[in-house]
Write a protein that holds these residues in place. Structure first.
Motif, PDB file in Angstrom:
ATOM      1  N   THR A   9     -11.349   6.602 -16.321  1.00 34.07           N
ATOM      2  CA  THR A   9     -11.582   5.335 -17.017  1.00 34.07           C
ATOM      3  C   THR A   9     -10.518   4.277 -16.716  1.00 34.07           C
ATOM      4  O   THR A   9      -9.329   4.590 -16.609  1.00 34.07           O
ATOM      5  CB  THR A   9     -11.600   5.590 -18.549  1.00 34.07           C
ATOM      6  OG1 THR A   9     -12.604   6.554 -18.851  1.00 34.07           O
ATOM      7  CG2 THR A   9     -11.884   4.318 -19.319  1.00 34.07           C
ATOM      8  N   ILE A  10     -10.988   3.046 -16.572  1.00 32.79           N
ATOM      9  CA  ILE A  10     -10.119   1.871 -16.507  1.00 32.79           C
ATOM     10  C   ILE A  10     -10.349   1.098 -17.804  1.00 32.79           C
ATOM     11  O   ILE A  10     -11.492   0.819 -18.146  1.00 32.79           O
ATOM     12  CB  ILE A  10     -10.558   0.933 -15.352  1.00 32.79           C
ATOM     13  CG1 ILE A  10     -10.591   1.653 -14.009  1.00 32.79           C
ATOM     14  CG2 ILE A  10      -9.713  -0.312 -15.291  1.00 32.79           C
ATOM     15  CD1 ILE A  10      -9.247   2.072 -13.541  1.00 32.79           C
ATOM     16  N   HIS A 175      -0.533  -6.463 -16.314  1.00 28.52           N
ATOM     17  CA  HIS A 175      -0.849  -7.728 -16.981  1.00 28.52           C
ATOM     18  C   HIS A 175      -1.391  -8.699 -15.944  1.00 28.52           C
ATOM     19  O   HIS A 175      -0.784  -8.900 -14.901  1.00 28.52           O
ATOM     20  CB  HIS A 175       0.398  -8.312 -17.644  1.00 28.52           C
ATOM     21  CG  HIS A 175       1.089  -7.344 -18.569  1.00 28.52           C
ATOM     22  ND1 HIS A 175       0.659  -7.131 -19.862  1.00 28.52           N
ATOM     23  CD2 HIS A 175       2.147  -6.530 -18.379  1.00 28.52           C
ATOM     24  CE1 HIS A 175       1.440  -6.215 -20.437  1.00 28.52           C
ATOM     25  NE2 HIS A 175       2.351  -5.837 -19.560  1.00 28.52           N
ATOM     26  N   ILE A 176      -2.522  -9.287 -16.254  1.00 25.71           N
ATOM     27  CA  ILE A 176      -3.105 -10.275 -15.339  1.00 25.71           C
ATOM     28  C   ILE A 176      -3.287 -11.580 -16.096  1.00 25.71           C
ATOM     29  O   ILE A 176      -3.809 -11.592 -17.227  1.00 25.71           O
ATOM     30  CB  ILE A 176      -4.447  -9.763 -14.760  1.00 25.71           C
ATOM     31  CG1 ILE A 176      -4.152  -8.594 -13.804  1.00 25.71           C
ATOM     32  CG2 ILE A 176      -5.207 -10.881 -14.047  1.00 25.71           C
ATOM     33  CD1 ILE A 176      -5.362  -8.038 -13.105  1.00 25.71           C
ATOM     34  N   TYR A 177      -2.858 -12.669 -15.459  1.00 27.33           N
ATOM     35  CA  TYR A 177      -2.963 -13.969 -16.091  1.00 27.33           C
ATOM     36  C   TYR A 177      -4.419 -14.424 -16.043  1.00 27.33           C
ATOM     37  O   TYR A 177      -4.986 -14.670 -14.975  1.00 27.33           O
ATOM     38  CB  TYR A 177      -2.026 -14.957 -15.382  1.00 27.33           C
ATOM     39  CG  TYR A 177      -2.036 -16.336 -15.984  1.00 27.33           C
ATOM     40  CD1 TYR A 177      -1.843 -16.522 -17.348  1.00 27.33           C
ATOM     41  CD2 TYR A 177      -2.243 -17.454 -15.179  1.00 27.33           C
ATOM     42  CE1 TYR A 177      -1.868 -17.781 -17.907  1.00 27.33           C
ATOM     43  CE2 TYR A 177      -2.258 -18.727 -15.725  1.00 27.33           C
ATOM     44  CZ  TYR A 177      -2.078 -18.883 -17.085  1.00 27.33           C
ATOM     45  OH  TYR A 177      -2.107 -20.124 -17.638  1.00 27.33           O
ATOM     46  N   SER A 187     -10.288 -11.003  -8.172  1.00 26.82           N
ATOM     47  CA  SER A 187      -9.632 -10.520  -6.961  1.00 26.82           C
ATOM     48  C   SER A 187      -8.396  -9.683  -7.290  1.00 26.82           C
ATOM     49  O   SER A 187      -8.147  -8.637  -6.671  1.00 26.82           O
ATOM     50  CB  SER A 187      -9.296 -11.729  -6.085  1.00 26.82           C
ATOM     51  OG  SER A 187      -8.209 -11.450  -5.268  1.00 26.82           O
ATOM     52  N   GLU A 188      -7.631 -10.112  -8.286  1.00 22.77           N
ATOM     53  CA  GLU A 188      -6.445  -9.338  -8.665  1.00 22.77           C
ATOM     54  C   GLU A 188      -6.841  -7.973  -9.235  1.00 22.77           C
ATOM     55  O   GLU A 188      -6.199  -6.957  -8.957  1.00 22.77           O
ATOM     56  CB  GLU A 188      -5.584 -10.127  -9.677  1.00 22.77           C
ATOM     57  CG  GLU A 188      -4.928 -11.330  -9.025  1.00 22.77           C
ATOM     58  CD  GLU A 188      -3.850 -11.981  -9.893  1.00 22.77           C
ATOM     59  OE1 GLU A 188      -3.536 -11.443 -10.973  1.00 22.77           O
ATOM     60  OE2 GLU A 188      -3.333 -13.038  -9.473  1.00 22.77           O
ATOM     61  N   LEU A 192      -6.257  -3.974  -7.490  1.00 25.06           N
ATOM     62  CA  LEU A 192      -5.737  -2.797  -8.193  1.00 25.06           C
ATOM     63  C   LEU A 192      -6.676  -1.612  -8.080  1.00 25.06           C
ATOM     64  O   LEU A 192      -6.249  -0.466  -7.994  1.00 25.06           O
ATOM     65  CB  LEU A 192      -5.639  -3.105  -9.694  1.00 25.06           C
ATOM     66  CG  LEU A 192      -4.512  -3.964 -10.173  1.00 25.06           C
ATOM     67  CD1 LEU A 192      -4.781  -4.410 -11.592  1.00 25.06           C
ATOM     68  CD2 LEU A 192      -3.256  -3.123 -10.118  1.00 25.06           C
ATOM     69  N   LEU A 193      -7.972  -1.919  -8.130  1.00 22.54           N
ATOM     70  CA  LEU A 193      -8.960  -0.842  -8.208  1.00 22.54           C
ATOM     71  C   LEU A 193      -9.206  -0.161  -6.870  1.00 22.54           C
ATOM     72  O   LEU A 193      -9.551   1.017  -6.834  1.00 22.54           O
ATOM     73  CB  LEU A 193     -10.285  -1.371  -8.776  1.00 22.54           C
ATOM     74  CG  LEU A 193     -10.233  -1.890 -10.213  1.00 22.54           C
ATOM     75  CD1 LEU A 193     -11.638  -2.208 -10.716  1.00 22.54           C
ATOM     76  CD2 LEU A 193      -9.581  -0.864 -11.148  1.00 22.54           C
ATOM     77  N   VAL A 194      -9.012  -0.890  -5.769  1.00 20.34           N
ATOM     78  CA  VAL A 194      -9.320  -0.316  -4.452  1.00 20.34           C
ATOM     79  C   VAL A 194      -8.572   1.011  -4.211  1.00 20.34           C
ATOM     80  O   VAL A 194      -9.214   2.038  -3.955  1.00 20.34           O
ATOM     81  CB  VAL A 194      -9.075  -1.330  -3.311  1.00 20.34           C
ATOM     82  CG1 VAL A 194      -9.141  -0.653  -1.944  1.00 20.34           C
ATOM     83  CG2 VAL A 194     -10.095  -2.467  -3.385  1.00 20.34           C
TER      84      VAL A 194
END
Ligand code: ADP
Length: 226
Positions: A9-10, A175-177, A187-188, A192-194
């Motif tokens: 899980t994410i 943390h993503i803005y 895209s950010e 991370l997920l790739v």
């Protein structure tokens, strides 16, 4: 369910209006990911049913639905999706949006989900409120319709949901803005997920020698590159 069968899980984490739902829906269209949003599940319940009525009593006032009930509904939903072949736990990573929303929920979920990453969408409150007001008009959401309920939702977030971040190890949290363009936020997240997805699938660097555009061009018939 035994511990080693916990769902990969994410977590999509963030205040109301931070864009979790928007990003989650897009991520759910990527092969190998399954998006589930407790807010969406709750809104799909039949208002004539006792469960639907109970849930509505909380959501319409901006309060959290009780922990045990929330998790029981979510689990039933997931089992239903698995049964109709809409969710494949062996190959898919869950993108969990809006759950857990309290430390108690995080504790209960420990035996069900294996949290690979927590993606925290961070935005300033004024922008989020503005977005909720727009959404109230567009999506007919009662919980965004009044400033009182919006304020209540932020209060609940600060008191009950924010502490969930402390529950997870620091190295799992990113943390993503969230006030950047939606495509940049996406895209950010995808960056991370790739690597997560590839290691989940058992890929490693040696499996993918043709990773660069130059290498891809070598696969073209010479008439194309000539
Ligand atoms: P938003 O993303 O705007 O915060 P959601 O669609 O995620 O809204 O959730 C809508 C409402 O559903 C919440 O305000 C809350 O009342 C209820 N809800 C959603 N997820 C949970 C949860 N995990 N636990 C308790 N209540 C929840």
């Amino acid at each position: 369910m035994t511990h080693h069968h916990r769902y990969k899980t994410i977590l999509l984490f963030g205040a109301p209006g931070s864009g979790k739902g928007t990003q989650g829906k897009i991520l759910g269209t990527i092969p190998g990911f399954f998006h589930s949003s407790t807010g969406d599940i709750f809104r799909s319940l039949d208002l004539q049913s006792p469960t639907g009525r109970t849930v509505w009593d909380y959501t319409s006032r901006g309060k959290l639905v009780p922990d045990e009930l929330t998790i029981s509904i979510w689990k039933q939903y997931l089992q239903g999706m698995e049964l109709i072949n809409g969710f494949h736990p062996e190959t898919e990573i869950i993108v969990l949006d809006g759950l857990p929303r309290s430390v108690a929920q995080a504790q209960i979920l420990e035996q069900t989900i294996d949290v690979l990453k927590v993606i925290h969408l961070v935005a300033d409150q004024a922008k989020m409120v503005e977005r909720l007001r727009r959404r109230a008009l567009k999506e007919n959401r009662v919980d965004d319709a009044s400033d009182e309920v919006i304020a209540k939702r932020f209060e609940v977030y600060m008191k009950q949901t924010q502490p969930v971040l402390d529950y997870y190890a620091d190295d799992k949290i990113v943390h993503i803005y969230a006030s950047q363009s939606q495509i940049r936020v996406l895209s950010e997240i995808i960056s991370l997920l790739v690597p997560l997805k590839e290691s989940h699938d058992g890929h490693d660097d040696h499996d993918e020698p043709q990773g660069t555009p130059a290498a891809a061009a070598q696969l073209l018939p010479s008439s194309v590159t000539a």
